[in-house]
Write a protein that holds these residues in place. Structure first.
Motif, PDB file in Angstrom:
ATOM      1  N   ARG A 149      -2.123  21.064  -8.802  1.00  8.66           N
ATOM      2  CA  ARG A 149      -3.149  20.989  -7.759  1.00  8.66           C
ATOM      3  C   ARG A 149      -3.059  19.660  -7.005  1.00  8.66           C
ATOM      4  NH1 ARG A 149      -7.525  21.835 -10.806  1.00  8.66           N
ATOM      5  NH2 ARG A 149      -6.981  24.025 -10.871  1.00  8.66           N
ATOM      6  N   ILE A 150      -2.857  18.567  -7.741  1.00 10.97           N
ATOM      7  CA  ILE A 150      -2.699  17.250  -7.111  1.00 10.97           C
ATOM      8  C   ILE A 150      -1.466  17.244  -6.211  1.00 10.97           C
ATOM      9  CG2 ILE A 150      -2.146  14.826  -7.564  1.00 10.97           C
ATOM     10  CD1 ILE A 150      -3.879  15.073 -10.102  1.00 10.97           C
ATOM     11  N   TYR A 151      -0.364  17.803  -6.696  1.00 14.80           N
ATOM     12  CA  TYR A 151       0.859  17.864  -5.906  1.00 14.80           C
ATOM     13  C   TYR A 151       0.652  18.692  -4.633  1.00 14.80           C
ATOM     14  CZ  TYR A 151       5.466  19.295  -4.375  1.00 14.80           C
ATOM     15  OH  TYR A 151       6.560  19.574  -3.612  1.00 14.80           O
ATOM     16  N   ASN A 152       0.015  19.848  -4.770  1.00 18.07           N
ATOM     17  CA  ASN A 152      -0.217  20.693  -3.598  1.00 18.07           C
ATOM     18  C   ASN A 152      -1.118  20.004  -2.579  1.00 18.07           C
ATOM     19  OD1 ASN A 152       1.402  22.802  -4.394  1.00 18.07           O
ATOM     20  ND2 ASN A 152      -0.240  23.841  -5.498  1.00 18.07           N
ATOM     21  N   ASN A 153      -2.140  19.301  -3.046  1.00 21.50           N
ATOM     22  CA  ASN A 153      -3.018  18.577  -2.124  1.00 21.50           C
ATOM     23  C   ASN A 153      -2.263  17.459  -1.410  1.00 21.50           C
ATOM     24  OD1 ASN A 153      -5.220  20.164  -2.716  1.00 21.50           O
ATOM     25  ND2 ASN A 153      -6.036  18.770  -4.253  1.00 21.50           N
ATOM     26  N   ALA A 154      -1.409  16.745  -2.119  1.00 21.72           N
ATOM     27  CA  ALA A 154      -0.605  15.693  -1.500  1.00 21.72           C
ATOM     28  C   ALA A 154       0.364  16.286  -0.489  1.00 21.72           C
ATOM     29  CB  ALA A 154       0.150  14.912  -2.572  1.00 21.72           C
ATOM     30  N   ARG A 155       0.937  17.429  -0.820  1.00 20.96           N
ATOM     31  CA  ARG A 155       1.867  18.078   0.107  1.00 20.96           C
ATOM     32  C   ARG A 155       1.150  18.539   1.370  1.00 20.96           C
ATOM     33  NH1 ARG A 155       4.282  23.372  -2.031  1.00 20.96           N
ATOM     34  NH2 ARG A 155       2.220  23.929  -1.399  1.00 20.96           N
ATOM     35  N   ARG A 156      -0.056  19.072   1.226  1.00 17.28           N
ATOM     36  CA  ARG A 156      -0.817  19.529   2.396  1.00 17.28           C
ATOM     37  C   ARG A 156      -1.259  18.370   3.289  1.00 17.28           C
ATOM     38  NH1 ARG A 156      -4.010  22.488  -1.377  1.00 17.28           N
ATOM     39  NH2 ARG A 156      -2.892  24.387  -1.854  1.00 17.28           N
ATOM     40  N   SER A 157      -1.424  17.189   2.709  1.00 18.75           N
ATOM     41  CA  SER A 157      -1.882  16.050   3.494  1.00 18.75           C
ATOM     42  C   SER A 157      -0.751  15.393   4.274  1.00 18.75           C
ATOM     43  CB  SER A 157      -2.571  15.021   2.598  1.00 18.75           C
ATOM     44  OG  SER A 157      -1.639  14.374   1.771  1.00 18.75           O
ATOM     45  N   GLN A 158       0.466  15.832   4.065  1.00 21.63           N
ATOM     46  CA  GLN A 158       1.608  15.299   4.793  1.00 21.63           C
ATOM     47  C   GLN A 158       1.471  15.644   6.268  1.00 21.63           C
ATOM     48  OE1 GLN A 158       2.983  13.071   2.584  1.00 21.63           O
ATOM     49  NE2 GLN A 158       4.915  13.694   3.410  1.00 21.63           N
ATOM     50  N   PRO A 159       1.872  14.728   7.148  1.00 20.40           N
ATOM     51  CA  PRO A 159       1.872  15.041   8.583  1.00 20.40           C
ATOM     52  C   PRO A 159       2.801  16.212   8.875  1.00 20.40           C
ATOM     53  CG  PRO A 159       2.272  12.706   8.206  1.00 20.40           C
ATOM     54  CD  PRO A 159       2.304  13.381   6.875  1.00 20.40           C
ATOM     55  N   GLY A 160       2.334  17.130   9.681  1.00 19.98           N
ATOM     56  CA  GLY A 160       3.124  18.293  10.051  1.00 19.98           C
ATOM     57  C   GLY A 160       3.070  19.421   9.044  1.00 19.98           C
ATOM     58  N   ALA A 161       2.261  19.285   8.002  1.00 19.20           N
ATOM     59  CA  ALA A 161       2.146  20.354   7.010  1.00 19.20           C
ATOM     60  C   ALA A 161       1.337  21.506   7.585  1.00 19.20           C
ATOM     61  CB  ALA A 161       1.472  19.822   5.738  1.00 19.20           C
ATOM     62  N   THR A 162       1.718  22.696   7.207  1.00 17.05           N
ATOM     63  CA  THR A 162       0.971  23.864   7.666  1.00 17.05           C
ATOM     64  C   THR A 162      -0.257  24.024   6.805  1.00 17.05           C
ATOM     65  OG1 THR A 162       2.240  25.337   6.242  1.00 17.05           O
ATOM     66  CG2 THR A 162       3.024  25.036   8.515  1.00 17.05           C
ATOM     67  N   MET A 182       0.847  -1.185   0.000  1.00 15.42           N
ATOM     68  CA  MET A 182       0.000   0.000   0.000  1.00 15.42           C
ATOM     69  C   MET A 182       0.890   1.245   0.000  1.00 15.42           C
ATOM     70  SD  MET A 182      -3.090   0.717   2.565  1.00 15.42           S
ATOM     71  CE  MET A 182      -3.377   2.354   3.115  1.00 15.42           C
ATOM     72  N   PRO A 183       0.637   2.164  -0.925  1.00 13.68           N
ATOM     73  CA  PRO A 183       1.476   3.366  -0.987  1.00 13.68           C
ATOM     74  C   PRO A 183       1.271   4.261   0.239  1.00 13.68           C
ATOM     75  CG  PRO A 183      -0.025   3.232  -2.875  1.00 13.68           C
ATOM     76  CD  PRO A 183      -0.323   2.099  -1.972  1.00 13.68           C
ATOM     77  N   THR A 184       2.343   4.875   0.663  1.00  9.64           N
ATOM     78  CA  THR A 184       2.270   5.792   1.785  1.00  9.64           C
ATOM     79  C   THR A 184       2.020   7.207   1.281  1.00  9.64           C
ATOM     80  OG1 THR A 184       4.635   6.259   1.740  1.00  9.64           O
ATOM     81  CG2 THR A 184       3.915   4.377   3.079  1.00  9.64           C
ATOM     82  N   GLN A 185       1.790   8.124   2.214  1.00  9.95           N
ATOM     83  CA  GLN A 185       1.565   9.518   1.820  1.00  9.95           C
ATOM     84  C   GLN A 185       2.809  10.113   1.179  1.00  9.95           C
ATOM     85  OE1 GLN A 185       0.198  11.517   5.334  1.00  9.95           O
ATOM     86  NE2 GLN A 185      -1.935  11.172   4.811  1.00  9.95           N
ATOM     87  N   SER A 186       3.975   9.723   1.660  1.00  7.06           N
ATOM     88  CA  SER A 186       5.201  10.270   1.064  1.00  7.06           C
ATOM     89  C   SER A 186       5.397   9.723  -0.352  1.00  7.06           C
ATOM     90  CB  SER A 186       6.415   9.972   1.937  1.00  7.06           C
ATOM     91  OG  SER A 186       6.626   8.584   2.044  1.00  7.06           O
ATOM     92  N   ASP A 187       4.949   8.477  -0.605  1.00  5.30           N
ATOM     93  CA  ASP A 187       5.009   7.942  -1.969  1.00  5.30           C
ATOM     94  C   ASP A 187       4.090   8.732  -2.895  1.00  5.30           C
ATOM     95  OD1 ASP A 187       6.764   5.964  -1.151  1.00  5.30           O
ATOM     96  OD2 ASP A 187       5.198   4.433  -0.967  1.00  5.30           O
ATOM     97  N   ALA A 188       2.905   9.059  -2.406  1.00  5.42           N
ATOM     98  CA  ALA A 188       1.949   9.831  -3.208  1.00  5.42           C
ATOM     99  C   ALA A 188       2.503  11.219  -3.498  1.00  5.42           C
ATOM    100  CB  ALA A 188       0.614   9.924  -2.486  1.00  5.42           C
ATOM    101  N   LEU A 189       3.134  11.831  -2.520  1.00 12.52           N
ATOM    102  CA  LEU A 189       3.727  13.151  -2.712  1.00 12.52           C
ATOM    103  C   LEU A 189       4.847  13.081  -3.747  1.00 12.52           C
ATOM    104  CD1 LEU A 189       4.025  16.120  -1.886  1.00 12.52           C
ATOM    105  CD2 LEU A 189       5.613  15.359  -0.109  1.00 12.52           C
TER     106      LEU A 189
END
Length: 55
Positions: free
Chosen positions: A40-53, A1-8
């Motif tokens: 837009r997809i990249y920005n959404n993935a970046r925002r979903s990262q833990p610790g993102a502002t 299963m891909p992780t959030q960092s993989d998606a980013l």
């Protein structure tokens, strides 16, 4: 299963690849619709990262 960092990482690679290969993005100074969508997809993935502002 891909992780959030993989998606980013995948979103960033897809965006950068498109910017490097799209004729319209390369010639024009304004990005094409696909470029805007990938960014837009990249920005959404970046925002979903833990610790993102939430800006």
């Amino acid at each position: 299963m891909p992780t959030q960092s993989d998606a980013l990482h995948e979103a960033r690679v897809n965006y950068e690849h498109h910017i490097g290969t799209c004729r319209q993005c390369h010639v024009d100074t304004t990005p094409c619709a696909v470029s805007k969508h990938l960014l837009r997809i990249y920005n959404n993935a970046r925002r979903s990262q833990p610790g993102a502002t939430g800006r």
